[in-house]
Design a protein around this motif. Structure first.
Motif, PDB file in Angstrom:
ATOM      1  N   VAL A   1       0.882  -1.410  -0.024  1.00 18.93           N
ATOM      2  CA  VAL A   1      -0.022  -0.121  -0.277  1.00 18.93           C
ATOM      3  C   VAL A   1       0.904   1.129   0.209  1.00 18.93           C
ATOM      4  N   PRO A   2       0.554   2.575  -1.267  1.00 18.75           N
ATOM      5  CA  PRO A   2       1.582   3.522  -0.757  1.00 18.75           C
ATOM      6  C   PRO A   2       1.135   4.221   0.551  1.00 18.75           C
ATOM      7  N   PRO A   3       2.569   4.540   0.893  1.00 15.78           N
ATOM      8  CA  PRO A   3       3.367   5.183   2.276  1.00 15.78           C
ATOM      9  C   PRO A   3       1.790   6.405   2.257  1.00 15.78           C
ATOM     10  N   ASP A   4       1.269   6.960   3.411  1.00 12.38           N
ATOM     11  CA  ASP A   4       1.049   8.068   4.212  1.00 12.38           C
ATOM     12  C   ASP A   4       1.565   9.144   5.511  1.00 12.38           C
ATOM     13  N   ARG A   5       2.331   8.227   5.264  1.00 14.18           N
ATOM     14  CA  ARG A   5       3.471   8.878   6.795  1.00 14.18           C
ATOM     15  C   ARG A   5       5.256   8.594   6.590  1.00 14.18           C
ATOM     16  N   ALA A   6       5.766   9.479   6.643  1.00  7.15           N
ATOM     17  CA  ALA A   6       7.610   9.139   6.243  1.00  7.15           C
ATOM     18  C   ALA A   6       8.178   9.625   8.306  1.00  7.15           C
ATOM     19  N   VAL A   7       8.914   8.371   8.252  1.00  5.80           N
ATOM     20  CA  VAL A   7       9.285   9.260   9.495  1.00  5.80           C
ATOM     21  C   VAL A   7      11.349   9.114   8.931  1.00  5.80           C
ATOM     22  N   LEU A   8      11.281  10.035   9.971  1.00  2.00           N
ATOM     23  CA  LEU A   8      13.006  10.847   9.681  1.00  2.00           C
ATOM     24  C   LEU A   8      13.014  11.154  11.471  1.00  2.00           C
ATOM     25  N   HIS A   9      14.618   9.743  11.062  1.00  2.00           N
ATOM     26  CA  HIS A   9      16.266  10.524  12.852  1.00  2.00           C
ATOM     27  C   HIS A   9      16.626  11.229  12.582  1.00  2.00           C
ATOM     28  N   PHE A  10      17.453  11.673  13.228  1.00  2.00           N
ATOM     29  CA  PHE A  10      18.574  12.966  12.802  1.00  2.00           C
ATOM     30  C   PHE A  10      18.832  12.834  14.228  1.00  2.00           C
ATOM     31  N   VAL A  11      20.740  13.347  14.163  1.00  2.00           N
ATOM     32  CA  VAL A  11      21.465  13.636  15.534  1.00  2.00           C
ATOM     33  C   VAL A  11      22.016  14.732  15.208  1.00  2.00           C
ATOM     34  N   VAL A  12      22.122  15.655  16.199  1.00  2.00           N
ATOM     35  CA  VAL A  12      23.014  17.139  15.741  1.00  2.00           C
ATOM     36  C   VAL A  12      23.689  16.104  17.434  1.00  2.00           C
ATOM     37  N   ARG A  13      25.083  17.018  17.050  1.00  2.00           N
ATOM     38  CA  ARG A  13      25.714  16.736  18.217  1.00  2.00           C
ATOM     39  C   ARG A  13      26.916  18.079  17.066  1.00  2.00           C
ATOM     40  N   HIS A  14      28.138  18.251  18.150  1.00  2.00           N
ATOM     41  CA  HIS A  14      29.240  18.890  18.348  1.00  2.00           C
ATOM     42  C   HIS A  14      30.635  18.428  19.303  1.00  2.00           C
ATOM     43  N   THR A  15      31.258  18.611  18.920  1.00  2.00           N
ATOM     44  CA  THR A  15      32.777  18.105  19.490  1.00  2.00           C
ATOM     45  C   THR A  15      33.887  19.577  20.005  1.00  2.00           C
ATOM     46  N   ASP A  16      33.812  19.187  21.133  1.00  2.00           N
ATOM     47  CA  ASP A  16      35.073  19.930  21.116  1.00  2.00           C
ATOM     48  C   ASP A  16      35.557  19.631  22.815  1.00  2.00           C
ATOM     49  N   PRO A  17      37.139  20.685  22.642  1.00  2.00           N
ATOM     50  CA  PRO A  17      37.651  20.407  23.524  1.00  2.00           C
ATOM     51  C   PRO A  17      37.218  20.834  25.331  1.00  2.00           C
ATOM     52  N   ASP A  18      36.196  21.693  24.988  1.00  2.00           N
ATOM     53  CA  ASP A  18      35.771  21.886  26.342  1.00  2.00           C
ATOM     54  C   ASP A  18      34.391  21.431  26.515  1.00  2.00           C
ATOM     55  N   ALA A  19      33.987  20.816  27.434  1.00  7.07           N
ATOM     56  CA  ALA A  19      32.639  20.209  27.392  1.00  7.07           C
ATOM     57  C   ALA A  19      31.658  21.786  27.649  1.00  7.07           C
ATOM     58  N   LYS A  20      31.811  22.550  28.016  1.00  2.00           N
ATOM     59  CA  LYS A  20      30.768  23.624  27.814  1.00  2.00           C
ATOM     60  C   LYS A  20      30.399  24.220  26.659  1.00  2.00           C
ATOM     61  N   GLN A  21      31.603  24.515  26.051  1.00  2.00           N
ATOM     62  CA  GLN A  21      30.790  24.810  24.724  1.00  2.00           C
ATOM     63  C   GLN A  21      30.732  23.990  23.618  1.00  2.00           C
ATOM     64  N   ALA A  22      30.893  22.115  23.555  1.00  2.00           N
ATOM     65  CA  ALA A  22      30.234  21.470  23.058  1.00  2.00           C
ATOM     66  C   ALA A  22      28.604  21.380  23.136  1.00  2.00           C
ATOM     67  N   TYR A  23      28.498  21.746  24.925  1.00  2.00           N
ATOM     68  CA  TYR A  23      26.923  21.477  25.305  1.00  2.00           C
ATOM     69  C   TYR A  23      25.827  22.628  24.730  1.00  2.00           C
ATOM     70  N   ALA A  24      27.391  24.037  24.787  1.00  2.00           N
ATOM     71  CA  ALA A  24      25.831  25.011  23.751  1.00  2.00           C
ATOM     72  C   ALA A  24      26.206  24.903  22.908  1.00  2.00           C
ATOM     73  N   ARG A  25      26.969  24.435  21.837  1.00  2.00           N
ATOM     74  CA  ARG A  25      26.725  24.375  20.149  1.00  2.00           C
ATOM     75  C   ARG A  25      25.631  23.100  19.733  1.00  2.00           C
ATOM     76  N   THR A  26      25.764  22.678  20.747  1.00  2.00           N
ATOM     77  CA  THR A  26      24.548  21.854  20.339  1.00  2.00           C
ATOM     78  C   THR A  26      23.274  22.266  20.797  1.00  2.00           C
ATOM     79  N   GLN A  27      23.177  22.391  21.468  1.00  2.00           N
ATOM     80  CA  GLN A  27      21.852  23.690  22.405  1.00  2.00           C
ATOM     81  C   GLN A  27      21.356  24.276  21.285  1.00  2.00           C
ATOM     82  N   ALA A  28      22.093  25.357  20.801  1.00  2.00           N
ATOM     83  CA  ALA A  28      21.587  26.298  19.949  1.00  2.00           C
ATOM     84  C   ALA A  28      21.446  26.307  19.208  1.00  2.00           C
TER      85      ALA A  28
END
Length: 216
Positions: free
Chosen positions: A23-50
């Motif tokens: 049967v033809p679909p009527d819904r699409a489900v998309l999974h994705f990830v947002v992530r950042h890596t940084d030597p500073d934990a606060k920076q990695a967290y802040a960039r990902t949160q933004a």
């Protein structure tokens, strides 16, 4: 024991029935990830949160979709061999799941997300909101197919079909026929009918059953 071996304790007739719908679909489900890596934990967290907040605001503006997101994870990343002398960096990540009812928007949405710093799509699949009703229908058809086969065997063997003794539900995904490198489902009939969807992302719904009847 081979499928064609003589049954040691015959009880009647055992028949297999199955059904398959695309049967033809009527819904699409998309999974994705947002992530950042940084030597500073606060920076990695802040960039990902933004980025997370920006993406959430974008998705909130889409009337044809709903979404969910995880909390932000923060962990030490593995270092490459070239950077073994440096401290291990931190990675912050958040997972998104988007459900879309306007399938024509999928491609443009993914392009929008890439522009918003999404570089890792972990999966896309298609489904239908009528899945429950379709499953019930293919199960009925599997029973009809098995019963019709049992009646034919009994008629040709010159006996009468007796009462139903046993019903065994089967997982159609585990019924596979291997031809070379290709694994195909085993079904009684797999015909392209006018109501069969030829959509490249068609949702395949199958059912299979074994019925055992006594013979009179």
């Amino acid at each position: 024991m081979a499928e064609y071996a003589i049954i040691e304790r015959p009880v009647g007739v055992s028949v297999f029935g199955s059904s398959l719908k695309r049967v033809p679909p009527d819904r699409a489900v998309l999974h994705f990830v947002v992530r950042h890596t940084d030597p500073d934990a606060k920076q990695a967290y802040a960039r990902t949160q933004a980025d997370m907040l920006t993406i959430a605001a974008h998705l909130n503006g889409e009337s044809s979709m709903t979404y969910g997101q995880s909390g932000i994870e923060l962990y030490l990343s593995e270092r490459s061999r070239r950077d073994e002398s440096s401290p291990a960096p931190y990675t912050a990540r958040v997972n998104f799941e988007v459900h879309m009812t306007d399938l024509t928007r999928l491609e443009s949405l993914m392009a929008d997300l890439v522009a918003l710093h999404v570089h890792h799509f972990t999966g896309t699949h298609f489904t239908t909101t009528g899945l429950r009703d379709i499953r019930q229908q293919v199960r009925r058809e599997a029973v009809w197919a098995a019963r019709e086969k049992a009646m034919l065997y009994a008629e040709e063997a010159g006996v009468l079909l007796g009462r139903l003794l046993h019903i065994q539900d089967l997982n159609p995904d585990q019924l596979r026929r291997h031809n070379g490198h290709i694994s195909e489902p085993i079904f009684d009939e797999l015909l392209v009918t006018p109501d069969t969807s030829l959509h490249p992302n068609s949702v395949t719904v199958g059912a299979a059953v074994t019925l055992v009847y006594a013979l009179n």
